[in-house]
Design a protein around this motif. Structure first.
Motif, mmCIF file in Angstrom:
data_model
loop_
_atom_site.group_PDB
_atom_site.id
_atom_site.type_symbol
_atom_site.label_atom_id
_atom_site.label_comp_id
_atom_site.label_asym_id
_atom_site.label_seq_id
_atom_site.Cartn_x
_atom_site.Cartn_y
_atom_site.Cartn_z
ATOM 1 N N LYS A 1 -43.848 42.776 46.066
ATOM 2 C CA LYS A 1 -43.598 42.500 44.689
ATOM 3 C C LYS A 1 -42.307 42.964 44.365
ATOM 4 N N LEU A 2 -41.391 42.366 43.531
ATOM 5 C CA LEU A 2 -40.246 42.746 42.828
ATOM 6 C C LEU A 2 -40.278 42.851 41.443
ATOM 7 N N VAL A 3 -39.835 43.745 40.786
ATOM 8 C CA VAL A 3 -39.594 43.656 39.444
ATOM 9 C C VAL A 3 -38.110 43.864 39.161
ATOM 10 N N VAL A 4 -37.513 42.803 38.704
ATOM 11 C CA VAL A 4 -36.043 42.733 38.280
ATOM 12 C C VAL A 4 -35.863 43.181 36.799
ATOM 13 N N VAL A 5 -35.073 44.048 36.473
ATOM 14 C CA VAL A 5 -34.780 44.476 35.186
ATOM 15 C C VAL A 5 -33.531 43.642 34.815
ATOM 16 N N SER A 6 -33.723 42.687 33.984
ATOM 17 C CA SER A 6 -32.824 41.947 33.396
ATOM 18 C C SER A 6 -32.428 42.502 31.981
ATOM 19 N N SER A 7 -32.242 41.712 31.101
ATOM 20 C CA SER A 7 -31.711 42.313 29.778
ATOM 21 C C SER A 7 -31.832 40.892 28.700
ATOM 22 N N ILE A 8 -32.008 41.397 27.301
ATOM 23 C CA ILE A 8 -31.775 40.375 26.540
ATOM 24 C C ILE A 8 -30.748 39.737 26.445
ATOM 25 N N ALA A 9 -29.940 40.357 27.076
ATOM 26 C CA ALA A 9 -28.374 39.760 26.931
ATOM 27 C C ALA A 9 -28.568 38.471 27.686
ATOM 28 N N ALA A 10 -29.420 38.203 28.446
ATOM 29 C CA ALA A 10 -29.950 36.705 29.239
ATOM 30 C C ALA A 10 -30.485 35.855 28.340
ATOM 31 N N VAL A 11 -30.627 36.190 27.205
ATOM 32 C CA VAL A 11 -31.262 35.428 26.122
ATOM 33 C C VAL A 11 -30.585 34.987 24.882
ATOM 34 N N CYS A 12 -29.887 36.136 24.452
ATOM 35 C CA CYS A 12 -29.341 35.912 23.069
ATOM 36 C C CYS A 12 -27.965 35.011 22.859
ATOM 37 N N PHE A 13 -26.927 35.055 24.025
ATOM 38 C CA PHE A 13 -25.951 34.600 23.666
ATOM 39 C C PHE A 13 -25.962 32.983 23.929
ATOM 40 N N ASN A 14 -26.365 32.116 22.994
ATOM 41 C CA ASN A 14 -26.312 30.472 23.116
ATOM 42 C C ASN A 14 -26.257 30.045 21.653
ATOM 43 N N PRO A 15 -24.926 29.550 21.432
ATOM 44 C CA PRO A 15 -24.218 28.871 20.208
ATOM 45 C C PRO A 15 -25.179 27.654 19.557
ATOM 46 N N SER A 16 -25.885 26.913 20.658
ATOM 47 C CA SER A 16 -26.577 25.734 20.224
ATOM 48 C C SER A 16 -27.999 25.972 19.937
ATOM 49 N N TYR A 17 -28.435 27.366 19.931
ATOM 50 C CA TYR A 17 -29.734 27.633 19.795
ATOM 51 C C TYR A 17 -30.153 27.469 18.265
ATOM 52 N N ASP A 18 -31.224 27.061 17.688
ATOM 53 C CA ASP A 18 -31.784 26.980 16.438
ATOM 54 C C ASP A 18 -32.126 28.365 16.039
ATOM 55 N N HIS A 19 -31.522 28.919 15.130
ATOM 56 C CA HIS A 19 -31.550 30.207 14.811
ATOM 57 C C HIS A 19 -32.762 30.496 13.678
ATOM 58 N N ASP A 20 -33.250 29.422 13.377
ATOM 59 C CA ASP A 20 -34.648 29.654 12.310
ATOM 60 C C ASP A 20 -35.648 29.818 13.277
ATOM 61 N N ARG A 21 -35.325 29.727 14.715
ATOM 62 C CA ARG A 21 -36.569 29.659 15.745
ATOM 63 C C ARG A 21 -36.609 31.049 16.288
ATOM 64 N N LEU A 22 -37.768 31.595 16.549
ATOM 65 C CA LEU A 22 -37.937 32.814 17.111
ATOM 66 C C LEU A 22 -37.361 32.666 18.653
ATOM 67 N N LYS A 23 -36.446 33.653 19.172
ATOM 68 C CA LYS A 23 -36.336 33.715 20.347
ATOM 69 C C LYS A 23 -37.422 34.418 21.228
ATOM 70 N N ASP A 24 -37.670 33.018 22.638
ATOM 71 C CA ASP A 24 -38.802 34.154 23.190
ATOM 72 C C ASP A 24 -38.429 33.731 24.621
ATOM 73 N N GLU A 25 -39.144 34.025 25.797
ATOM 74 C CA GLU A 25 -38.852 34.128 27.055
ATOM 75 C C GLU A 25 -38.502 32.807 27.719
ATOM 76 N N THR A 26 -38.647 31.565 26.781
ATOM 77 C CA THR A 26 -38.160 30.297 27.260
ATOM 78 C C THR A 26 -36.584 30.132 27.162
ATOM 79 N N VAL A 27 -35.907 30.954 26.425
ATOM 80 C CA VAL A 27 -34.528 30.863 25.779
ATOM 81 C C VAL A 27 -33.544 31.546 26.726
ATOM 82 N N TRP A 28 -32.416 30.996 27.297
ATOM 83 C CA TRP A 28 -31.592 31.450 28.031
ATOM 84 C C TRP A 28 -30.094 31.573 27.290
ATOM 85 N N SER A 29 -29.334 32.475 27.528
ATOM 86 C CA SER A 29 -27.943 32.580 27.251
ATOM 87 C C SER A 29 -27.083 31.496 28.163
ATOM 88 N N ASP A 30 -26.163 30.878 27.182
ATOM 89 C CA ASP A 30 -25.280 30.019 27.714
ATOM 90 C C ASP A 30 -24.031 30.401 28.279
#
Length: 277
Positions: A121-150
């Motif tokens: 098993k491997l656990v990789v420490v990523s960051s919400i930096a891999a989620v938050c930077f997406n200008p086309s994301y609908d900002h009224d929607r909660l960001k969850d684990e399906t969202v990726w940075s652009d």
């Protein structure tokens, strides 16, 4: 006959998150291989002084850009935690050397070393930096684990840390599916908390120190999702023990405006000079 302790490896064990994770794993009865650049460097002495370290901690000289050193550290381990990653705190001069290579190529080397050493098993420490930077994301929607940075957006704005974390995490999950390695990714937000290391300050602590010492006259009132480093260590062990392969977890507990952080610090430590606009 006593059962030998479960053996795992932590990369970047002398770092902010890595050291708290090592402390937690030792307290839970794990035997820990800890990778550091130089086991004899006095800045790593604090690891050897952790409770249960004398009997259950082994320090390994390793670099994420050196696959052979990783394989040696992972030998005999059932699992690996990979928090080792640069967090730039100043303007990046050479993005490839300072951020991209150690994060992306380093993670690739960790993945391949896990396969070579028959790690389960491997656990990789990523960051919400891999989620938050997406200008086309609908900002009224909660960001969850399906969202990726652009990635194109990150590159355009020279946000090398977010680009590196996104590429490394994507690669880790693809590698898991292709090669059958059990990989889980954990995405902490801004990590605060007490330091175990005694020499170097981590990036978030430097931010607080900057504010305490007067910082700039004017600061942007950013909105910060935050978490305590001890909760991150708990979460890493939890996903290691419970999560299925190729699963992705955001790790965040609170959210706060920078203005409120400033007011909190002023109330706790009133005798410093603070930014006032």
């Amino acid at each position: 006959m006593t059962t030998p302790p479960r053996r795992v490896c932590v990369t970047g064990a002398g770092g902010f998150i890595g050291s708290w994770l090592v402390k937690l794993l030792l307290s839970r009865g794990y035997a820990v291989h800890a990778t550091v650049r130089d086991p004899d460097d006095p800045k790593n002495t604090f690891l050897k002084q952790l409770e249960k370290a004398p009997e259950n901690l082994s320090l390994f000289k390793a670099d994420v850009l050196d696959g052979d050193s990783l394989r040696a550290a992972f030998a005999g381990c059932e699992g690996v935690f990979h928090p080792a990653s640069p967090v730039p705190d100043d303007k990046t001069v050479d993005p490839e050397k300072e951020v991209m290579a150690p994060t992306v190529k380093g993670t690739e080397n960790v993945l391949e070393a896990c396969s070579a050493a028959s790690v389960q098993k491997l656990v990789v420490v990523s960051s919400i930096a891999a989620v938050c930077f997406n200008p086309s994301y609908d900002h009224d929607r909660l960001k969850d684990e399906t969202v990726w940075s652009d990635k194109k957006f990150c590159k355009e704005y020279e946000n090398w840390y977010s680009l590196a974390k996104t590429e490394a995490e994507e690669m880790s999950l693809k590698y898991a599916e292709k090669n059958g390695l059990h990989v889980v990714t954990l995405l902490p937000c801004l990590v605060f908390g007490p330091l175990l290391q005694t020499v170097h300050l981590n990036t978030t602590t430097k931010v607080l120190l900057f504010m305490i010492k007067g910082g700039p006259d004017i600061m942007n009132n950013k909105f910060w999702p935050i978490i305590d480093v001890r909760d991150v260590a708990d979460a890493l062990l939890l996903v290691y023990e419970k999560a299925g392969s190729s699963e992705r977890y955001i790790c965040s507990t609170d959210q706060i405006d920078l203005k409120d952080v400033l007011n909190l610090m002023k109330s706790m430590y009133p005798n410093f000079s603070y930014a006032d606009k």
